[in-house]
Design a protein around this motif. Sequence first.
Motif, PDB file in Angstrom:
ATOM      1  N   GLN A  37      -3.736  53.984  -7.555  1.00  0.00           N
ATOM      2  CA  GLN A  37      -2.292  54.104  -7.351  1.00  0.00           C
ATOM      3  C   GLN A  37      -1.898  54.437  -5.905  1.00  0.00           C
ATOM      4  O   GLN A  37      -0.989  55.221  -5.668  1.00  0.00           O
ATOM      5  CB  GLN A  37      -1.702  55.141  -8.331  1.00  0.00           C
ATOM      6  CG  GLN A  37      -1.709  54.664  -9.788  1.00  0.00           C
ATOM      7  CD  GLN A  37      -0.748  53.493 -10.005  1.00  0.00           C
ATOM      8  OE1 GLN A  37       0.462  53.588  -9.773  1.00  0.00           O
ATOM      9  NE2 GLN A  37      -1.282  52.364 -10.440  1.00  0.00           N
ATOM     10  N   CYS A  38      -2.569  53.821  -4.962  1.00  0.00           N
ATOM     11  CA  CYS A  38      -2.225  54.057  -3.562  1.00  0.00           C
ATOM     12  C   CYS A  38      -0.955  53.314  -3.178  1.00  0.00           C
ATOM     13  O   CYS A  38      -0.330  53.613  -2.174  1.00  0.00           O
ATOM     14  CB  CYS A  38      -3.369  53.631  -2.653  1.00  0.00           C
ATOM     15  SG  CYS A  38      -3.620  51.843  -2.625  1.00  0.00           S
ATOM     16  N   ALA A  39      -0.604  52.298  -3.970  1.00  0.00           N
ATOM     17  CA  ALA A  39       0.612  51.498  -3.744  1.00  0.00           C
ATOM     18  C   ALA A  39       0.589  50.666  -2.462  1.00  0.00           C
ATOM     19  O   ALA A  39       1.619  50.237  -1.975  1.00  0.00           O
ATOM     20  CB  ALA A  39       1.872  52.371  -3.783  1.00  0.00           C
ATOM     21  N   LYS A  40      -0.585  50.431  -1.935  1.00  0.00           N
ATOM     22  CA  LYS A  40      -0.676  49.528  -0.779  1.00  0.00           C
ATOM     23  C   LYS A  40      -0.171  48.137  -1.166  1.00  0.00           C
ATOM     24  O   LYS A  40       0.488  47.462  -0.388  1.00  0.00           O
ATOM     25  CB  LYS A  40      -2.129  49.458  -0.294  1.00  0.00           C
ATOM     26  CG  LYS A  40      -2.276  48.708   1.014  1.00  0.00           C
ATOM     27  CD  LYS A  40      -3.680  48.767   1.576  1.00  0.00           C
ATOM     28  CE  LYS A  40      -3.758  47.977   2.882  1.00  0.00           C
ATOM     29  NZ  LYS A  40      -5.117  47.867   3.396  1.00  0.00           N
ATOM     30  N   VAL A  59       0.024  47.562 -12.656  1.00  0.00           N
ATOM     31  CA  VAL A  59      -1.363  47.943 -12.931  1.00  0.00           C
ATOM     32  C   VAL A  59      -1.391  49.219 -13.791  1.00  0.00           C
ATOM     33  O   VAL A  59      -2.135  49.311 -14.767  1.00  0.00           O
ATOM     34  CB  VAL A  59      -2.164  48.157 -11.618  1.00  0.00           C
ATOM     35  CG1 VAL A  59      -3.625  48.475 -11.932  1.00  0.00           C
ATOM     36  CG2 VAL A  59      -2.089  46.922 -10.731  1.00  0.00           C
ATOM     37  N   CYS A  89      -5.698  44.946  -1.406  1.00  0.00           N
ATOM     38  CA  CYS A  89      -6.067  46.087  -2.244  1.00  0.00           C
ATOM     39  C   CYS A  89      -7.434  46.640  -1.831  1.00  0.00           C
ATOM     40  O   CYS A  89      -8.418  45.911  -1.796  1.00  0.00           O
ATOM     41  CB  CYS A  89      -6.101  45.681  -3.708  1.00  0.00           C
ATOM     42  SG  CYS A  89      -6.790  46.984  -4.748  1.00  0.00           S
ATOM     43  N   PRO A  90      -7.490  47.947  -1.496  1.00  0.00           N
ATOM     44  CA  PRO A  90      -8.775  48.518  -1.068  1.00  0.00           C
ATOM     45  C   PRO A  90      -9.799  48.571  -2.201  1.00  0.00           C
ATOM     46  O   PRO A  90     -10.993  48.735  -1.958  1.00  0.00           O
ATOM     47  CB  PRO A  90      -8.392  49.941  -0.609  1.00  0.00           C
ATOM     48  CG  PRO A  90      -7.110  50.240  -1.292  1.00  0.00           C
ATOM     49  CD  PRO A  90      -6.394  48.928  -1.460  1.00  0.00           C
TER      50      PRO A  90
HETATM   51  S1  SF4 Z   1      -3.432  48.458  -3.718  1.00  0.00           S
HETATM   52 FE1  SF4 Z   1      -4.957  48.306  -5.356  1.00  0.00          FE
HETATM   53  S2  SF4 Z   1      -5.635  50.423  -5.710  1.00  0.00           S
HETATM   54 FE2  SF4 Z   1      -3.730  50.560  -4.532  1.00  0.00          FE
HETATM   55  S3  SF4 Z   1      -2.121  50.734  -6.115  1.00  0.00           S
HETATM   56 FE3  SF4 Z   1      -2.323  48.546  -5.655  1.00  0.00          FE
HETATM   57  S4  SF4 Z   1      -3.752  47.784  -7.175  1.00  0.00           S
HETATM   58 FE4  SF4 Z   1      -3.969  50.021  -7.144  1.00  0.00          FE
END
Ligand code: SF4
Lengths: 175, 290
Positions: A37-40, A59, A89-90
């Motif tokens: 849930q980093c929201a990148k 997600v 996404c990391p």
């Molecule tokens: S970038 Fe990837 S890890 Fe981060 S919130 Fe979105 S789906 Fe999840």
Amino acid sequence: MGIVDLTSMAEGQTTLRNEINERLLKLKSEISDYCFQCAKCTSGCEAHKLLELEPHKVVALLKRGLIDELVNSDVIWTCMSCFKCRERCPQKVAPVEILFALKNMAVASGKQIPGKYTAMLQSILSIGLIQDVQTVSTRDNKTKKRDDLGLPEVSKPVDAVKFQTAITKLAVEKV
Amino acid sequence: MTKYAFYPGCVMPTEQYAYEVSIREVLPLLNIDLVDVEGFSCCGEPMKSMNQLMTLYLSARNLALAEKQNLDLFVPCPMCHLSLSECQRVMESNTEMRDRVNSMLASEDLQYNGSIDVVHTVNLLHDHIGTEEIKKHVKKSLSGLKIATHYGCHLIRPSEVGRPVDSENPQKMETILKVLGAEPMDYPEKLDCCGAMLSANHPESALTKTGQKLQKVQEQGFDVFVDVCPWCHRMFDSKQVKAGETVAVKLEIPVMYLTQLLGLALGVKKEKLGLELNLSPVDKLKLGDK
Ligand code: SF4
Ligand code: SF4
């Protein structure tokens, strides 16, 4: 046969639905756990500012098993398939792929298909392409067709019936 | 001459004729021979939201048709290029799916074997023909021309599938344009999406995406905006006026396909490059006026 008839063919749709459901459950168990849930994804999402799509929440909802709620929401249809979320996404989660599966499920469940998607599918069924050859206009308002421009015939399926049979099967059932 | 089978897709050959006309005019000058093939259909990418299996099937079908020609496939549309590349990846890694798709293809006497490559305009020019070769053919330098490039999302992402250009810092078009004497320059909005994929169900928002990007390009004083995708070009060129209305700006940016600008640099007359079909004000450029 049009898409309206296709989507009302209940039996075929059940098989298709089961298959997409399996895909979603697989995404849920294999992928959503990696998301922290980093929201990148949302920070770069092309549909976020304009239409309030928040891929990280998609997600999170999948992880909680709220699949029906997602399938029934309009927001899944605001993704513009830019693939930034998947690229960045990391954790190698791909919200865009979850969204494709959810939309596939909405269609297989007989939900109303928004916009021009039905027309595009109908066109593929009849001529193999999402639209037929158009007459276009020039900057000074003259109309032009392909042959005016010296372009050859468009490549299309030669045996339309064989082509249609295969596509129709795909639209209604697991092959 | 190097031969490629030519996969036109849907949008270019039914509407975006300027791209096709300029491709057919310019590539032979660079010793590329395009072979037309009967029987292709949509690549399936526009159907991905509805039925991904259909996307896979349609791509496999087109690849199988091209295999019969024993030629690599030239695919000028980034959406088609992604769809066909992704199909190759699935078919290589998932034998169960490959068997399933092949059993469906059998009804049209087709089979996917995975024996050919798919090549987009940008990597055909940059990697296969090469800038050294292009340089030899330049007749008219595009010196002083300040260019903003737009690659299109599907050409650069997702890199996991294998894309012809870098996802975060694409520079292949810039390299080509510099060889033509022009001055391509990066800008903050370079990677922004055109919005085209929303045209099916959120047409206003799609145009807003287009308008927002072009507004920034206009403010930064570029002479021309160059693209390589029939979906993107439909937004940036064909619908530029409407896109401007969504952001309340009068947009007047010349938009050209890379192959059109390349043609001008190679000394091709503008009548042969479909330039009358660009609806954006390309006359502002005063190029090829002889
Ligand atoms: S970038 Fe990837 S890890 Fe981060 S919130 Fe979105 S789906 Fe999840
Ligand atoms: S692919 Fe869709 S969800 Fe992902 S960043 Fe782009 S618009 Fe957002």
